[in-house]
Write an enzyme that holds these catalytic residues in place. Sequence first.
Site, mmCIF file in Angstrom:
data_model
loop_
_atom_site.group_PDB
_atom_site.id
_atom_site.type_symbol
_atom_site.label_atom_id
_atom_site.label_comp_id
_atom_site.label_asym_id
_atom_site.label_seq_id
_atom_site.Cartn_x
_atom_site.Cartn_y
_atom_site.Cartn_z
ATOM 1 N N CYS A 92 0.845 -1.193 0.000
ATOM 2 C CA CYS A 92 0.000 0.000 0.000
ATOM 3 C C CYS A 92 0.883 1.246 0.000
ATOM 4 O O CYS A 92 1.789 1.371 0.832
ATOM 5 C CB CYS A 92 -0.895 -0.024 1.237
ATOM 6 S SG CYS A 92 -1.907 1.451 1.432
ATOM 7 N N CYS A 151 0.346 3.088 3.561
ATOM 8 C CA CYS A 151 0.734 2.560 4.868
ATOM 9 C C CYS A 151 1.747 1.413 4.817
ATOM 10 O O CYS A 151 2.214 0.958 5.855
ATOM 11 C CB CYS A 151 -0.500 2.114 5.648
ATOM 12 S SG CYS A 151 -1.189 0.534 5.094
ATOM 13 N N CYS A 189 -8.523 -4.922 -10.214
ATOM 14 C CA CYS A 189 -8.105 -3.832 -11.088
ATOM 15 C C CYS A 189 -7.692 -2.663 -10.187
ATOM 16 O O CYS A 189 -8.547 -2.006 -9.577
ATOM 17 C CB CYS A 189 -9.283 -3.457 -11.982
ATOM 18 S SG CYS A 189 -8.893 -2.224 -13.211
HETATM 19 FE FE FE Z 1 -2.841 0.969 3.486
#
Ligand code: FE
Length: 128
Positions: free
Chosen positions: A44, A47, A116
């Site tokens: 991510c 984070c 996606c």
């Molecule tokens: Fe995250």
Amino acid sequence: MDVSEEEWKKRLTKERYRILRKKGTEPAFSGEYWDCKLKGVYVCAACGNPLFSSDDKFDSGSGWPSFTRPIEKETVGYTKDKKLFQTRTEVHCSTCHGHLGHVFDDGPPPTHKRYCINSLALHLEEKR
Ligand code: FE
């Protein structure tokens, strides 16, 4: 993860903020990873939570990085997205709740799912 919108604004670039916090979508074929063949783990961009493996990445022709499954089942969460005329399933990071993209039922085997995902929501940690 308790991060205020003000804090996300400071931490993320304008483009990443629009995708991750405002559920935006980058233009097809514009992102860093749609055509990326490098090996590693996509985490991510907000984070650092590990989200997808390059082993599950496939070329969907859509212009967005596409995967058959998340790296771990619990690493992403789902919500119904009724913004458009049809209902879509929105995918978000389960740690920071950042918007990643959508999942569709037209993917290849073995899962027949197509995650996606916006390049801007991801960061590739390359395997060396
Ligand atoms: Fe995250």
